[in-house]
Design a protein around this motif. Structure first.
Motif, PDB file in Angstrom:
ATOM      1  N   LEU A  71       0.832  -1.134   0.683  1.00 46.70           N
ATOM      2  CA  LEU A  71       0.012   0.532  -0.009  1.00 46.70           C
ATOM      3  C   LEU A  71       0.985   1.026  -0.183  1.00 46.70           C
ATOM      4  CD1 LEU A  71      -2.863   1.279   0.145  1.00 46.70           C
ATOM      5  CD2 LEU A  71      -2.608   0.941   2.995  1.00 46.70           C
ATOM      6  N   ALA A  72       1.975   1.645   0.644  1.00 48.28           N
ATOM      7  CA  ALA A  72       2.686   2.614   0.993  1.00 48.28           C
ATOM      8  C   ALA A  72       3.391   2.968  -0.528  1.00 48.28           C
ATOM      9  CB  ALA A  72       4.124   2.541   1.615  1.00 48.28           C
ATOM     10  N   ASP A  73       4.380   1.797  -1.270  1.00 42.22           N
ATOM     11  CA  ASP A  73       4.675   1.822  -2.936  1.00 42.22           C
ATOM     12  C   ASP A  73       3.570   1.774  -3.721  1.00 42.22           C
ATOM     13  OD1 ASP A  73       7.050   1.542  -1.262  1.00 42.22           O
ATOM     14  OD2 ASP A  73       7.000  -0.644  -1.882  1.00 42.22           O
ATOM     15  N   LEU A  74       2.139   1.431  -3.295  1.00 42.79           N
ATOM     16  CA  LEU A  74       1.068   1.987  -4.675  1.00 42.79           C
ATOM     17  C   LEU A  74       0.978   3.613  -4.235  1.00 42.79           C
ATOM     18  CD1 LEU A  74      -0.423   0.154  -6.189  1.00 42.79           C
ATOM     19  CD2 LEU A  74      -1.847   0.384  -4.647  1.00 42.79           C
ATOM     20  N   ARG A  75       0.559   3.875  -2.849  1.00 35.08           N
ATOM     21  CA  ARG A  75       0.125   5.582  -2.668  1.00 35.08           C
ATOM     22  C   ARG A  75       1.624   6.478  -3.699  1.00 35.08           C
ATOM     23  NH1 ARG A  75      -0.400   4.275   3.106  1.00 35.08           N
ATOM     24  NH2 ARG A  75      -2.577   4.275   3.562  1.00 35.08           N
ATOM     25  N   LEU A  76       2.574   5.693  -3.572  1.00 32.52           N
ATOM     26  CA  LEU A  76       3.544   7.119  -4.419  1.00 32.52           C
ATOM     27  C   LEU A  76       4.098   6.219  -5.575  1.00 32.52           C
ATOM     28  CD1 LEU A  76       6.660   8.962  -3.580  1.00 32.52           C
ATOM     29  CD2 LEU A  76       7.805   6.317  -2.982  1.00 32.52           C
ATOM     30  N   ASN A  77       3.481   5.269  -5.936  1.00 34.84           N
ATOM     31  CA  ASN A  77       3.300   5.245  -7.571  1.00 34.84           C
ATOM     32  C   ASN A  77       2.273   6.201  -7.590  1.00 34.84           C
ATOM     33  OD1 ASN A  77       4.978   3.559  -9.128  1.00 34.84           O
ATOM     34  ND2 ASN A  77       5.346   2.347  -7.275  1.00 34.84           N
ATOM     35  N   HIS A  78       1.185   5.931  -7.041  1.00 36.17           N
ATOM     36  CA  HIS A  78       0.232   6.700  -7.349  1.00 36.17           C
ATOM     37  C   HIS A  78      -0.187   8.115  -7.543  1.00 36.17           C
ATOM     38  CE1 HIS A  78      -4.225   8.984  -6.644  1.00 36.17           C
ATOM     39  NE2 HIS A  78      -4.550   8.069  -7.381  1.00 36.17           N
ATOM     40  N   ARG A  79       1.075   8.850  -6.648  1.00 36.15           N
ATOM     41  CA  ARG A  79       0.887  10.278  -6.243  1.00 36.15           C
ATOM     42  C   ARG A  79       2.092  10.775  -7.951  1.00 36.15           C
ATOM     43  NH1 ARG A  79       1.946  12.465  -0.350  1.00 36.15           N
ATOM     44  NH2 ARG A  79       0.311  11.321   0.308  1.00 36.15           N
ATOM     45  N   PHE A  80       2.921   9.669  -7.985  1.00 32.33           N
ATOM     46  CA  PHE A  80       3.625   9.581  -9.583  1.00 32.33           C
ATOM     47  C   PHE A  80       3.067   9.600 -10.504  1.00 32.33           C
ATOM     48  CE2 PHE A  80       6.074   8.427 -13.127  1.00 32.33           C
ATOM     49  CZ  PHE A  80       6.908   9.853 -13.311  1.00 32.33           C
ATOM     50  N   ASN A  81       2.266   8.576 -10.856  1.00 29.77           N
ATOM     51  CA  ASN A  81       1.116   8.696 -12.063  1.00 29.77           C
ATOM     52  C   ASN A  81       0.505  10.455 -11.528  1.00 29.77           C
ATOM     53  OD1 ASN A  81       2.195   6.343 -12.649  1.00 29.77           O
ATOM     54  ND2 ASN A  81       0.118   5.143 -11.571  1.00 29.77           N
ATOM     55  N   LEU A  82      -1.032  10.777 -10.694  1.00 31.29           N
ATOM     56  CA  LEU A  82      -0.789  12.148 -11.079  1.00 31.29           C
ATOM     57  C   LEU A  82       0.188  13.003 -11.638  1.00 31.29           C
ATOM     58  CD1 LEU A  82      -2.951  11.937  -7.749  1.00 31.29           C
ATOM     59  CD2 LEU A  82      -4.056  11.427  -9.786  1.00 31.29           C
ATOM     60  N   TRP A  83       1.333  13.616 -10.506  1.00 35.23           N
ATOM     61  CA  TRP A  83       2.482  14.333 -10.821  1.00 35.23           C
ATOM     62  C   TRP A  83       2.210  14.159 -12.613  1.00 35.23           C
ATOM     63  CZ3 TRP A  83       6.761  14.287 -13.506  1.00 35.23           C
ATOM     64  CH2 TRP A  83       6.910  16.080 -13.993  1.00 35.23           C
ATOM     65  N   ALA A  84       2.641  13.030 -13.274  1.00 29.24           N
ATOM     66  CA  ALA A  84       3.177  13.423 -14.958  1.00 29.24           C
ATOM     67  C   ALA A  84       1.794  13.232 -15.306  1.00 29.24           C
ATOM     68  CB  ALA A  84       3.162  11.607 -15.643  1.00 29.24           C
ATOM     69  N   LEU A  85       0.343  12.504 -14.813  1.00 26.72           N
ATOM     70  CA  LEU A  85      -0.396  13.162 -15.344  1.00 26.72           C
ATOM     71  C   LEU A  85      -1.330  14.595 -15.750  1.00 26.72           C
ATOM     72  CD1 LEU A  85      -2.807  10.376 -15.051  1.00 26.72           C
ATOM     73  CD2 LEU A  85      -2.060  10.995 -17.680  1.00 26.72           C
ATOM     74  N   ALA A  86      -0.619  15.758 -14.351  1.00 22.76           N
ATOM     75  CA  ALA A  86      -0.868  16.848 -13.774  1.00 22.76           C
ATOM     76  C   ALA A  86       0.258  17.367 -15.061  1.00 22.76           C
ATOM     77  CB  ALA A  86      -0.873  16.843 -12.581  1.00 22.76           C
ATOM     78  N   TRP A  87       1.219  17.215 -15.001  1.00 20.69           N
ATOM     79  CA  TRP A  87       2.129  17.909 -15.381  1.00 20.69           C
ATOM     80  C   TRP A  87       1.647  17.812 -16.903  1.00 20.69           C
ATOM     81  CZ3 TRP A  87       4.529  16.373 -20.661  1.00 20.69           C
ATOM     82  CH2 TRP A  87       5.831  16.909 -20.714  1.00 20.69           C
ATOM     83  N   ASP A  88       1.329  17.119 -18.138  1.00 20.64           N
ATOM     84  CA  ASP A  88       0.334  16.825 -19.178  1.00 20.64           C
ATOM     85  C   ASP A  88      -0.241  17.481 -19.716  1.00 20.64           C
ATOM     86  OD1 ASP A  88       0.755  15.544 -21.492  1.00 20.64           O
ATOM     87  OD2 ASP A  88      -0.546  14.264 -21.074  1.00 20.64           O
ATOM     88  N   ASP A  89      -1.354  17.865 -18.493  1.00 21.99           N
ATOM     89  CA  ASP A  89      -2.423  18.468 -18.788  1.00 21.99           C
ATOM     90  C   ASP A  89      -2.345  19.967 -18.790  1.00 21.99           C
ATOM     91  OD1 ASP A  89      -3.816  16.250 -19.395  1.00 21.99           O
ATOM     92  OD2 ASP A  89      -4.775  15.870 -18.115  1.00 21.99           O
ATOM     93  N   HIS A  90      -1.489  20.431 -17.397  1.00 15.36           N
ATOM     94  CA  HIS A  90      -1.619  21.820 -17.683  1.00 15.36           C
ATOM     95  C   HIS A  90      -0.771  22.475 -18.957  1.00 15.36           C
ATOM     96  CE1 HIS A  90       0.025  25.774 -16.331  1.00 15.36           C
ATOM     97  NE2 HIS A  90       1.533  25.594 -16.061  1.00 15.36           N
ATOM     98  N   PHE A  91       0.922  21.401 -18.917  1.00 15.71           N
ATOM     99  CA  PHE A  91       1.366  21.908 -20.315  1.00 15.71           C
ATOM    100  C   PHE A  91       0.717  22.044 -21.666  1.00 15.71           C
ATOM    101  CE2 PHE A  91       4.904  21.601 -23.110  1.00 15.71           C
ATOM    102  CZ  PHE A  91       5.599  22.939 -22.654  1.00 15.71           C
ATOM    103  N   ALA A  92      -0.162  20.930 -21.413  1.00 19.57           N
ATOM    104  CA  ALA A  92      -1.158  21.211 -23.358  1.00 19.57           C
ATOM    105  C   ALA A  92      -2.157  22.361 -22.964  1.00 19.57           C
ATOM    106  CB  ALA A  92      -1.771  20.151 -23.378  1.00 19.57           C
ATOM    107  N   ALA A  93      -2.879  22.598 -21.739  1.00 22.15           N
ATOM    108  CA  ALA A  93      -3.470  23.998 -21.293  1.00 22.15           C
ATOM    109  C   ALA A  93      -2.551  25.131 -22.161  1.00 22.15           C
ATOM    110  CB  ALA A  93      -4.876  23.642 -20.078  1.00 22.15           C
ATOM    111  N   ALA A  94      -1.701  25.702 -20.824  1.00 21.06           N
ATOM    112  CA  ALA A  94      -0.637  26.296 -20.965  1.00 21.06           C
ATOM    113  C   ALA A  94      -0.126  27.369 -21.511  1.00 21.06           C
ATOM    114  CB  ALA A  94      -0.397  26.005 -19.215  1.00 21.06           C
TER     115      ALA A  94
END
Length: 364
Positions: free
Chosen positions: A76-99
């Motif tokens: 669960l601890a490592d899943l949480r960390l990977n989940h945050r990385f996945n969220l960050w990568a998608l956040a960068w992608d969507d922010h970069f596309a919009a901005a």
């Protein structure tokens, strides 16, 4: 040919889909970190000056499903960390596309990316700048979590991969502004960087607790295994995200567009060629691991413990690909805003039949 008439032949996936038993716990807390960093806001439309996602956009991505499918063996601890990385990568992608991508702001994209580099130190120790936006806050938090002593060997390689990932966004924007479709040979390597694929071996290691044995890590055959593993990810994503990238974001950096331009064929022919190429890369991954890697292991004289670790890592890599495939074939993120593609699901395996049912239950 209209967009709606294009059939999307998603590549084959021979590996069964496995689901991490901690999915329910991850789902319950999936919004917390996104809200804390400012990625997730209220119901207003996202912009470069507000949160990146609305709640409806966030839930449509179902990143908890992606993480639990791609990393079925993680704690669960490592899943949480990977989940945050996945969220960050998608956040960068969507922010970069919009901005930047939708506005064509290359100067702003370069300045934004230069700031991100200051959050990617090559070695532990330097004090990070004060974050000023959601993407920087997320990256700063990940830097604090990703590199405790047991993962210190990650830092240089992982941050180098992330630096290439954000740099690739600037190159993609430059290509789109100039109307320059990448060359097919050039694109293969570029797509690994623009998908952040070199971070995936680290995610598999985190999920399985198994390190790639150092005595074969840089062997020619194992490097080919990694290349095929990484190629499947980004190229399969290009098929799934074709409508989103090419028609919504007017991006030229997509395998289908590259094949269409390089081979001078129709979009539908390029779709089929892209699926054939992705399938060929997966078959090469299978061939290497089954036929060419065992002699390398013998020659390297790997001991029983190292062989167990290698097998665990390879099993994790197969699970990673299966989980990505399930996400690509079911994620609402990839459904066209103005109507679905006419889809062609040539997927005979049990794993391919599972995602639609799982997606319906996950999104209720």
């Amino acid at each position: 040919m209209t967009v709606q008439a294009v059939k999307v032949p998603m590549p084959r996936m021979p590996y069964p889909l496995r689901v991490n038993p901690h999915l329910a716990a991850l789902r319950e807390e999936s919004e917390t970190w996104a809200r804390e960093t400012g990625m997730l806001g209220g119901d207003g439309a996202p912009s470069a000056h507000r949160a990146i996602w609305t709640p409806s956009q966030f839930h449509a991505m179902a990143v908890d499903q992606l993480t639990a499918w791609a990393l079925p063996d993680a704690s669960l601890a490592d899943l949480r960390l990977n989940h945050r990385f996945n969220l960050w990568a998608l956040a960068w992608d969507d922010h970069f596309a919009a901005a930047f991508k939708r506005t064509g702001d290359l100067t702003g994209a370069k300045a934004f990316t230069a700031r991100l580099h200051t959050f990617l130190p090559a070695a532990p120790g330097p004090r990070l700048p004060e974050p000023v936006n959601a993407v920087e806050r997320g990256l700063a938090d990940l830097q604090r979590q990703l590199f405790p002593p047991r993962r210190a060997h990650w830092q240089q390689g992982f941050n180098r991969a992330l630096a290439r990932y954000v740099d690739a966004g600037v190159q993609e924007l430059a290509n789109s502004r100039a109307g320059r479709v990448p060359d097919l040979i050039e694109y293969a390597q570029f797509r690994r960087d623009s998908f952040a694929a070199p971070t995936a071996p680290y995610s598999v290691e985190l999920s399985t607790g198994a390190r790639i044995p150092e005595r074969i890590r840089h062997d020619r055959v194992f490097r080919a295994v990694l290349d095929a593993f990484m190629d499947y990810m980004g190229m399969a994503n290009d098929i799934a995200s074709y409508h989103r990238e090419v028609h919504d974001e007017h991006d030229v950096n997509n395998l289908v567009t590259v094949l269409e331009a390089s081979l001078r064929i129709t979009v539908q022919e390029a779709m089929r060629a892209a699926a054939d190429l992705v399938t060929a890369r997966l078959r090469h991954f299978e061939h290497l691991t089954r036929s060419e890697l065992p002699p390398v292991v013998e020659r390297a004289g790997l001991g029983p413990g190292e062989r167990i670790e290698l097998e665990a890592w390879l099993r994790g890599a197969r699970g990673f690909l299966s989980g990505l495939h399930a996400w690509y074939t079911g994620a609402p993120r990839y459904a066209p805003a103005d109507g679905p593609f006419q889809e062609q699901r040539g997927l005979p395996t049990r794993a391919a039949r599972q995602p639609p049912r799982l997606w319906r239950s996950a999104l209720q």
